[in-house]
Design an enzyme around this catalytic site. Structure first.
Site, PDB file in Angstrom:
ATOM      1  N   ASP A   1       0.830  -1.213   0.000  1.00  0.00           N
ATOM      2  CA  ASP A   1       0.000   0.000   0.000  1.00  0.00           C
ATOM      3  C   ASP A   1       0.862   1.260   0.000  1.00  0.00           C
ATOM      4  O   ASP A   1       2.023   1.232   0.419  1.00  0.00           O
ATOM      5  CB  ASP A   1      -0.925   0.010   1.235  1.00  0.00           C
ATOM      6  CG  ASP A   1      -0.136  -0.049   2.533  1.00  0.00           C
ATOM      7  OD1 ASP A   1       0.872  -0.783   2.575  1.00  0.00           O
ATOM      8  OD2 ASP A   1      -0.506   0.648   3.493  1.00  0.00           O
ATOM      9  N   GLU A   2       0.262   2.330  -0.467  1.00  0.00           N
ATOM     10  CA  GLU A   2       0.831   3.676  -0.363  1.00  0.00           C
ATOM     11  C   GLU A   2       2.296   3.746  -0.786  1.00  0.00           C
ATOM     12  O   GLU A   2       3.096   4.438  -0.151  1.00  0.00           O
ATOM     13  CB  GLU A   2       0.663   4.199   1.071  1.00  0.00           C
ATOM     14  CG  GLU A   2      -0.798   4.329   1.467  1.00  0.00           C
ATOM     15  CD  GLU A   2      -0.996   4.766   2.911  1.00  0.00           C
ATOM     16  OE1 GLU A   2      -1.732   5.732   3.133  1.00  0.00           O
ATOM     17  OE2 GLU A   2      -0.425   4.130   3.822  1.00  0.00           O
ATOM     18  N   ALA A   3       2.620   3.044  -1.874  1.00  0.00           N
ATOM     19  CA  ALA A   3       4.001   3.083  -2.380  1.00  0.00           C
ATOM     20  C   ALA A   3       4.156   4.318  -3.266  1.00  0.00           C
ATOM     21  O   ALA A   3       4.494   4.222  -4.443  1.00  0.00           O
ATOM     22  CB  ALA A   3       4.304   1.793  -3.142  1.00  0.00           C
TER      23      ALA A   3
END
Ligand code: ACM
Length: 553
Positions: free
Chosen positions: A357-359
């Site tokens: 997530d949220e890379a």
């Protein structure tokens, strides 16, 4: 009279029950108590009551709602000389010992766990012929002489024992002797879960939680038939699991926490202890290593793993999306391989969670390259991948389970990517953040928690149906493996705070997972209210939401 749990039909479930449905529910409640006005102090602890705690809970007044309830007769009263009679098998004995350990302190009864047949006492039996009960189902029968739990598998006995607990007065949960009439209402419950995956996630990275604190949470989850404990072990603010081949991950990366306070980490022996403890509650631990973002703690320990090689301190703030392993360096894959290999060796369950997530500081192209390689590494070490739903942007298929954490505001394009992965065989774990993120504030006045996904009171948290949640995006119920309630710990530092946020919303998520999403709030709310005494007896300082009519005492 049978109370059958609603199953999803072709139409959306009503948001609130119509007059006919409400009338039917009331009739069922009256029939189940056996008399009009026969309510009494369901769920209240014996402490505040002057009367001994007699269970007046109608059969079926449990969370999660059982599939089928047939009340009959006065039921079973536990006598001081009663035994817990078991099949002579270690796995059944373990369930018997577990039940005895709950009942002995409060009842003061000896309750020997005794192999062999008998027609009295509490009976725990395996019956392989009961195919319809599946891996976790059970049948509980409470009669004048005995209360029996029959299951096909030990996990089913364990789930049935949770129902039995909830049918006894709440004071049975206390760890000191109580005066009580320990009666189980009469009749039969036949029960199987709606979804195979019913999880809870605990973030031990933003703030560390000790082995004993995690065990306490595991025990609370078990009461509501949760069967997956997802441990979020690493993030920007802390790396919490020993990896022998990269020792600074914990000595440097685990030294602190959000706000710069004391960190902590699990040794391998401690982690194994947690896995074994969860297993004794028929719960798998699913470890998560956040990749390729959420890695500032790892990068502080090993700066070579970043593209710029700068040595930054472990992050102590709340922001996200700024860190990334270097996708172009071969050393990154040596690192991931070592971590996954060591973690897989400590993980008897089938899944490893690889974050994803949220890379936000990894390009789309790099993200795909990285995730493809990591998926291959996880498979090579004999495990299946779970990742947050962003992985569906990297071409997920049937080898990947995606954990959906969107909200009502999630963009159509993002949901479309998830739907495309589902068409290729990806299964989903649903964790809609504006329903089941247990770290979201209840109201703007609540002192704990965040609010980026919304402020979520207990009724709103219950207001969704996993079977239909993504149907407008063409995602059918068959794609849903189950549900999970994450709790992130940016603002939470101890068990009391954790429990204040988790309870009572967790019970609603557990019910979505076990009973499905078709039950109206009006039917759930009194059953939830009846859990107040039990949560209190267990020392859980739950949020007394004004959306629930809690008992007065
Ligand atoms: C998430 O909440 N970033 C999965």
């Amino acid at each position: 009279m049978r109370l059958l749990r609603p199953r999803p039909g072709p139409l959306r479930a009503p948001r609130s029950p119509g007059p006919r449905l409400l009338g039917a529910l009331l009739l069922v409640a009256v029939a189940a108590t056996g008399c009009l006005g026969g309510g009494g102090d369901a769920g209240s602890g014996g402490e505040q009551s002057r009367r001994p705690p007699v269970s007046s809970a109608p059969l079926g007044n449990v969370v999660p709602a059982p599939a089928s309830v047939s009340p009959s007769g006065p039921g079973y009263t536990l006598a001081p000389g009663a035994a817990i009679r078991i099949d002579d098998r270690p796995a059944v004995r373990a369930v018997g010992d577990y039940l005895a350990a709950i009942l002995r302190p409060s009842t003061g009864y000896r309750l020997p766990v005794t192999p062999g047949a008998g027609s009295d006492g509490i009976q725990l039996r395996l019956d392989p012929a009961q195919r319809a009960l599946g891996a976790e189902g059970y049948r509980l029968t409470s009669s004048w002489t005995t209360v029996s739990v029959v299951a096909r598998e030990p996990a089913g006995l364990f789930r049935g024992v949770q129902t039995l607990r909830q049918l006894l007065p709440a004071a049975v949960e206390k760890d000191t002797r109580q005066t009580g009439v320990w009666r189980v209402p009469g009749g039969t419950i036949t029960d199987t879960p709606r979804y195979a995956y019913r999880g809870a996630m605990l973030d031990v990275a933003r703030h560390f939680f000790t082995v004993d604190q995690v065990k306490r949470y595991i025990d609370q989850l078990a009461l509501y038939k949760i069967n997956k404990m997802h441990l979020h072990l690493t993030d920007d603010q802390g790396w919490r699991i020993t990896i022998d081949s990269w020792p600074k991950l914990t000595t440097v990366g685990g030294a602190t926490a959000v706000g710069g306070g004391k960190g902590g980490f699990y040794t391998k022996a401690q982690y194994r202890e947690l896995v074994a403890y969860a297993a004794s509650r028929h719960m798998d631990v699913i470890p998560e290593i956040g990749l390729p973002g959420h890695t500032a703690a790892a990068l502080a320990a090993y700066p070579d793993l970043s593209c710029n090689g700068f040595r930054d301190p472990v992050h102590t703030g709340l922001d996200t999306g700024f860190s990334s392993l270097c996708v172009g360096k071969e050393k990154t894959y040596d690192f991931v391989d070592d971590v996954i290999r060591e973690l897989a060796a400590m993980t008897p369950g089938e899944y490893l969670h690889i974050g994803g997530d949220e890379a936000d500081s990894t390009s789309k192209k790099d993200y795909r390259i990285f995730m493809d390689r990591v998926r291959e590494i996880v498979a090579r070490h004999g495990k299946k991948v779970i990742a947050w739903h962003e992985i569906t942007g990297a071409g997920a298929d049937e080898k990947v389970t995606a954990q959906y954490w969107g909200t009502d505001r999630t963009e159509k394009g993002e949901r479309k990517r998830v739907a495309e992965a589902v068409k290729k065989g990806t299964k989903l774990i649903l964790s809609p953040a504006d329903r089941v993120y247990l770290d979201m504030q209840y109201t703007y006045r609540h002192p704990l928690g965040l609010s980026w996904a919304g402020r979520i009171e207990v009724d709103r948290s219950y207001d969704w149906d996993p079977a239909r949640y993504l149907e407008d995006d063409g995602i059918p119920d068959e794609a849903v493996l189950g549900v999970e309630a994450p709790i992130w710990t940016e603002t939470l530092v101890n068990s009391a705070q954790l429990e204040q946020m988790a309870f009572p919303r967790l019970l609603g998520v557990a019910e979505k997972g076990w009973s499905g999403g078709g039950i109206p709030w009006a039917e759930y709310e009194p059953r939830l209210a009846a859990q107040a005494g039990r949560m209190s007896a267990l020392g859980i300082a739950f949020h007394r939401s004004p959306t629930v009519a809690w008992p007065k005492n």
